[in-house]
Design a protein around this motif. Structure first.
Motif, PDB file in Angstrom:
ATOM      1  N   PRO A 280       0.828  -1.214   0.000  1.00  9.92           N
ATOM      2  CA  PRO A 280       0.000   0.000   0.000  1.00  9.92           C
ATOM      3  C   PRO A 280       0.858   1.258   0.000  1.00  9.92           C
ATOM      4  CG  PRO A 280       0.089  -0.939   2.200  1.00  9.92           C
ATOM      5  CD  PRO A 280       0.798  -1.912   1.304  1.00  9.92           C
ATOM      6  N   THR A 281       0.293   2.333  -0.490  1.00  9.45           N
ATOM      7  CA  THR A 281       0.949   3.637  -0.433  1.00  9.45           C
ATOM      8  C   THR A 281      -0.034   4.665   0.126  1.00  9.45           C
ATOM      9  OG1 THR A 281       0.277   4.268  -2.679  1.00  9.45           O
ATOM     10  CG2 THR A 281       2.363   3.079  -2.445  1.00  9.45           C
ATOM     11  N   LEU A 282       0.512   5.791   0.528  1.00 12.17           N
ATOM     12  CA  LEU A 282      -0.304   6.904   1.019  1.00 12.17           C
ATOM     13  C   LEU A 282       0.352   8.190   0.536  1.00 12.17           C
ATOM     14  CD1 LEU A 282      -2.553   8.124   2.814  1.00 12.17           C
ATOM     15  CD2 LEU A 282      -0.931   7.999   4.738  1.00 12.17           C
ATOM     16  N   HIS A 283      -0.422   9.030  -0.130  1.00 13.04           N
ATOM     17  CA  HIS A 283       0.111  10.277  -0.706  1.00 13.04           C
ATOM     18  C   HIS A 283       1.341   9.984  -1.573  1.00 13.04           C
ATOM     19  CE1 HIS A 283      -2.689  12.013   2.016  1.00 13.04           C
ATOM     20  NE2 HIS A 283      -1.936  11.940   3.097  1.00 13.04           N
ATOM     21  N   GLY A 284       1.307   8.822  -2.265  1.00 13.07           N
ATOM     22  CA  GLY A 284       2.391   8.479  -3.173  1.00 13.07           C
ATOM     23  C   GLY A 284       3.634   7.942  -2.503  1.00 13.07           C
ATOM     24  N   ASN A 285       3.566   7.594  -1.223  1.00 15.04           N
ATOM     25  CA  ASN A 285       4.755   7.123  -0.496  1.00 15.04           C
ATOM     26  C   ASN A 285       4.440   5.805   0.197  1.00 15.04           C
ATOM     27  OD1 ASN A 285       6.425   6.963   2.176  1.00 15.04           O
ATOM     28  ND2 ASN A 285       7.566   8.360   0.858  1.00 15.04           N
ATOM     29  N   PHE A 286       5.400   4.883   0.153  1.00 17.61           N
ATOM     30  CA  PHE A 286       5.160   3.543   0.685  1.00 17.61           C
ATOM     31  C   PHE A 286       5.411   3.413   2.182  1.00 17.61           C
ATOM     32  CE2 PHE A 286       9.128   3.721  -1.812  1.00 17.61           C
ATOM     33  CZ  PHE A 286      10.057   3.700  -0.787  1.00 17.61           C
ATOM     34  N   LEU A 287       6.073   4.372   2.829  1.00 20.46           N
ATOM     35  CA  LEU A 287       6.278   4.313   4.270  1.00 20.46           C
ATOM     36  C   LEU A 287       5.263   5.153   5.043  1.00 20.46           C
ATOM     37  CD1 LEU A 287      10.177   4.349   4.634  1.00 20.46           C
ATOM     38  CD2 LEU A 287       8.615   2.407   4.507  1.00 20.46           C
ATOM     39  N   PHE A 288       4.553   6.033   4.365  1.00 16.13           N
ATOM     40  CA  PHE A 288       3.532   6.824   5.057  1.00 16.13           C
ATOM     41  C   PHE A 288       2.445   5.955   5.704  1.00 16.13           C
ATOM     42  CE2 PHE A 288       4.196  11.109   2.640  1.00 16.13           C
ATOM     43  CZ  PHE A 288       5.405  11.251   3.301  1.00 16.13           C
ATOM     44  N   PRO A 289       2.042   4.816   5.109  1.00  9.58           N
ATOM     45  CA  PRO A 289       1.073   3.968   5.824  1.00  9.58           C
ATOM     46  C   PRO A 289       1.595   3.486   7.175  1.00  9.58           C
ATOM     47  CG  PRO A 289       1.108   3.383   3.506  1.00  9.58           C
ATOM     48  CD  PRO A 289       2.242   4.342   3.718  1.00  9.58           C
ATOM     49  N   ILE A 290       2.881   3.247   7.286  1.00 11.72           N
ATOM     50  CA  ILE A 290       3.462   2.840   8.572  1.00 11.72           C
ATOM     51  C   ILE A 290       3.336   3.980   9.578  1.00 11.72           C
ATOM     52  CG2 ILE A 290       5.608   2.209   9.746  1.00 11.72           C
ATOM     53  CD1 ILE A 290       6.428   0.759   7.175  1.00 11.72           C
ATOM     54  N   ILE A 291       3.655   5.197   9.138  1.00 13.44           N
ATOM     55  CA  ILE A 291       3.558   6.358  10.018  1.00 13.44           C
ATOM     56  C   ILE A 291       2.108   6.592  10.437  1.00 13.44           C
ATOM     57  CG2 ILE A 291       3.886   8.871  10.116  1.00 13.44           C
ATOM     58  CD1 ILE A 291       6.280   8.459   8.193  1.00 13.44           C
ATOM     59  N   ARG A 292       1.196   6.491   9.473  1.00 11.79           N
ATOM     60  CA  ARG A 292      -0.229   6.657   9.805  1.00 11.79           C
ATOM     61  C   ARG A 292      -0.684   5.616  10.830  1.00 11.79           C
ATOM     62  NH1 ARG A 292      -3.524   4.508   5.244  1.00 11.79           N
ATOM     63  NH2 ARG A 292      -2.750   2.621   6.266  1.00 11.79           N
ATOM     64  N   ASP A 293      -0.301   4.371  10.628  1.00  8.96           N
ATOM     65  CA  ASP A 293      -0.732   3.322  11.556  1.00  8.96           C
ATOM     66  C   ASP A 293      -0.187   3.559  12.964  1.00  8.96           C
ATOM     67  OD1 ASP A 293      -2.034   2.198   9.439  1.00  8.96           O
ATOM     68  OD2 ASP A 293      -0.578   0.589   9.100  1.00  8.96           O
ATOM     69  N   GLU A 341      11.731  -3.379   8.651  1.00 11.05           N
ATOM     70  CA  GLU A 341      11.050  -4.610   8.259  1.00 11.05           C
ATOM     71  C   GLU A 341      10.429  -4.466   6.871  1.00 11.05           C
ATOM     72  OE1 GLU A 341       8.232  -5.709  11.239  1.00 11.05           O
ATOM     73  OE2 GLU A 341       9.741  -6.684  12.516  1.00 11.05           O
ATOM     74  N   TRP A 342       9.901  -3.279   6.572  1.00  6.41           N
ATOM     75  CA  TRP A 342       9.350  -3.053   5.235  1.00  6.41           C
ATOM     76  C   TRP A 342      10.437  -3.234   4.187  1.00  6.41           C
ATOM     77  CZ3 TRP A 342      10.127  -0.436   0.833  1.00  6.41           C
ATOM     78  CH2 TRP A 342       9.072  -0.339  -0.074  1.00  6.41           C
ATOM     79  N   GLU A 344      13.238  -4.934   4.408  1.00  5.69           N
ATOM     80  CA  GLU A 344      13.652  -6.330   4.336  1.00  5.69           C
ATOM     81  C   GLU A 344      12.697  -7.140   3.472  1.00  5.69           C
ATOM     82  OE1 GLU A 344      13.804  -7.479   8.399  1.00  5.69           O
ATOM     83  OE2 GLU A 344      15.375  -6.025   8.870  1.00  5.69           O
ATOM     84  N   LYS A 345      11.429  -6.786   3.492  1.00  5.81           N
ATOM     85  CA  LYS A 345      10.434  -7.536   2.735  1.00  5.81           C
ATOM     86  C   LYS A 345      10.408  -7.152   1.264  1.00  5.81           C
ATOM     87  CE  LYS A 345       5.503  -8.776   2.784  1.00  5.81           C
ATOM     88  NZ  LYS A 345       4.211  -8.615   3.503  1.00  5.81           N
ATOM     89  N   TYR A 346      10.566  -5.884   0.955  1.00  7.07           N
ATOM     90  CA  TYR A 346      10.295  -5.408  -0.400  1.00  7.07           C
ATOM     91  C   TYR A 346      11.518  -4.959  -1.198  1.00  7.07           C
ATOM     92  CZ  TYR A 346       5.347  -5.469   0.838  1.00  7.07           C
ATOM     93  OH  TYR A 346       4.081  -5.865   1.234  1.00  7.07           O
ATOM     94  N   ILE A 347      12.659  -4.759  -0.562  1.00 10.79           N
ATOM     95  CA  ILE A 347      13.818  -4.219  -1.272  1.00 10.79           C
ATOM     96  C   ILE A 347      14.839  -5.320  -1.536  1.00 10.79           C
ATOM     97  CG2 ILE A 347      15.755  -2.605  -1.168  1.00 10.79           C
ATOM     98  CD1 ILE A 347      13.072  -1.265  -1.610  1.00 10.79           C
ATOM     99  N   GLY A 348      15.197  -5.498  -2.799  1.00  9.81           N
ATOM    100  CA  GLY A 348      16.249  -6.429  -3.200  1.00  9.81           C
ATOM    101  C   GLY A 348      17.510  -5.669  -3.560  1.00  9.81           C
ATOM    102  N   VAL A 349      18.578  -6.405  -3.787  1.00  6.51           N
ATOM    103  CA  VAL A 349      19.895  -5.815  -4.037  1.00  6.51           C
ATOM    104  C   VAL A 349      20.439  -6.315  -5.369  1.00  6.51           C
ATOM    105  CG1 VAL A 349      22.247  -5.546  -3.169  1.00  6.51           C
ATOM    106  CG2 VAL A 349      20.342  -5.719  -1.565  1.00  6.51           C
ATOM    107  N   ASN A 350      20.942  -5.406  -6.197  1.00  8.23           N
ATOM    108  CA  ASN A 350      21.566  -5.744  -7.467  1.00  8.23           C
ATOM    109  C   ASN A 350      23.040  -6.061  -7.247  1.00  8.23           C
ATOM    110  OD1 ASN A 350      19.341  -5.365  -9.342  1.00  8.23           O
ATOM    111  ND2 ASN A 350      19.495  -3.180  -8.891  1.00  8.23           N
TER     112      ASN A 350
END
Length: 467
Positions: A280-293, A341-342, A344-350
């Protein structure tokens, strides 16, 4: 013994990960190359069950009284794991035997290994008296059935500082070095080693001592539940110096950046990538839902929290994530934990980007970051790649984040701001990225000529200016 270690320097591994350094010769416990390899500290764990009351009543819960550290190297032939362990009482039962549960009979270390694209995984033991065990499990669905005996694939070397099994004295420490044969890892996983694949590891240490209130267990990475067969919680291993056929850009980089004093790196789709868009995103940002919660948990109405977040972005256009933690009185430790944790779940490394970083550092180039992330967001993504921690990065001399240069790289005014912060002429600056506009056209306009673009076939996030 001569030994070459790739990327000699102080790279910090992610909290959830381990950085494995490539070596051209088999290391010993005393090889000088270990001095350049990042080590990770073993963490406390609640072992539950029989031992939990002892830990709780003695005050050991949440502590490691006798610390330990772990380091990794790798070669095309093997994985090497070195542990240095403080130990006041070196213990091994005379009944200890190879290919048994030796952690119940001696001071010992367990290693669990898994490759993400294969169901099988491995369990290896090594003890202070040099005993070893090794099993391969075809899948966790068969856990409980006998595993395949692979003890021949592991070698353990031990060094003690103290006198084992002597009650009259106090000991100091011991070390153990595991060598795990890559042929077994290739055979069991059905693919190359490491081969650009994502490998994971869990380490568990068992420490018996007459000077402790009870047996002490410590782990890396930290466990949510004490069960080393929960493979999804293992630490990701970041392999530096991947094989030439996968990612060796040393020849190109030597030519492209020959005259550069500093090379700038983009992060998104260059060093890291998004594993999917399924979040999920909020206002176009993927960490804002964490802050909102977090705000809702502290009594905010959901709609009011979302409006307040948007209002803060307007009041502080070039914000960083801690600005929200402070403005809304959120607990920083919990906020950082959820954001990590977000990632670790969603970010991979090249891995090819890590190899290029390695190559440029060995060529003596200084490195910096130019990113469309705020400063803390840069650190979280670099941390996932093993290139920083939450206190900063020893790999990159500067981080030009959106809050530092007051904008994103796609804004023309940002590039003069970046150049003004570097004590070099533009022709002495290089750029590595993936975006033709932000990482090539605009920097060229301002005099940067040494540019390397990765051609990525990865999900590109279009959430707005700041990531």
């Amino acid at each position: 013994m001569a030994m070459a270690v790739w990327l000699a320097g102080g790279i910090h591994a992610a909290d959830s990960g381990l950085t494995a350094w490539r070596t051209s010769a088999a290391p010993t416990l005393e090889s000088p190359g270990w001095q350049s390899v990042r080590s990770e500290t073993l963490q406390p764990v609640d072992t539950e069950g029989f031992w939990s009351p002892f830990e709780r009543r003695s005050g050991m819960t949440g502590k490691v009284l006798e610390p330990g550290r772990v380091q990794l190297m790798w070669s095309p032939d093997a994985l090497y794991v070195r542990c240095r362990l403080t130990d006041s009482d070196l213990v091994a039962s005379p009944q200890n035997r190879d290919q048994s549960a030796i952690y119940m009979a001696a001071d010992a270390v367990e290693l669990f290994l898994k490759c993400d694209d294969s169901p099988c995984y491995w369990e290896f033991h090594g003890s202070i008296d040099g005993k070893k065990s090794g099993w391969r499990y075809s899948s966790r669905g068969r856990l409980g059935l006998p595993g395949t005996d692979v003890r021949s694939a592991v070698t353990v070397t031990v060094q003690e500082e103290g006198t084992r099994n002597r009650l009259e004295d106090r000991d100091a420490s011991w070390q153990i070095l595991f060598r795990i044969d890559a042929a077994e890892l290739r055979n069991g996983s059905g693919g190359p080693w490491p081969g650009g694949r994502q490998w994971r590891m869990q380490l568990v240490r068992y420490n018996y001592s007459q000077y402790l209130p009870c047996r002490e267990v410590s782990v890396f990475p930290k466990m949510r539940e004490f069960n080393p067969h929960l493979t999804e919680d293992y630490a990701v291993i970041h392999f530096l110096g991947e094989s030439a056929e996968k990612a060796d850009l040393s020849a190109d980089s030597r030519l492209i950046f020959a005259d550069c004093a500093v090379v700038l790196f983009d992060i998104d789709n260059t060093i890291t990538f998004y594993r999917s868009k399924d979040f999920p995103t909020l206002h176009g940002n993927f960490l804002f839902p964490i802050i909102r919660d977090l705000m809702v948990e502290r009594g905010w109405r959901k709609e009011s929290a979302e409006e307040a977040i948007l209002a803060l972005t307007r009041r502080i256009p070039h914000w960083d994530y801690p600005d929200f933690f402070a403005a809304f009185d959120l607990p920083p430790r919990e906020a950082f934990r959820r954001c990590r944790e977000w990632h670790e779940k969603y970010i991979g490394v090249n891995q090819d980007a890590l190899t290029l970083i390695d190559t440029l550092r060995r060529q003596g180039k200084r490195l910096a970051i130019a990113s469309n992330n705020p400063y803390t967001g840069c650190l979280w993504k670099l941390q996932q790649a093993g290139l920083a921690d939450e206190n900063g990065s020893s790999v990159f001399c500067k981080i030009f984040s959106t809050d530092v240069v007051r904008g994103c790289k796609g804004e023309p005014a940002v590039w003069p701001n970046i150049l003004a912060r570097l004590p070099y002429l533009p022709e002495k600056i290089g750029m590595v990225g993936d975006n033709p506009l932000e990482d090539s056209d605009l920097p060229r306009k301002y005099g940067i000529k040494a540019i390397y673009l990765f051609e990525r076939n990865q999900p590109r996030m279009e959430f707005g200016a700041i990531h």
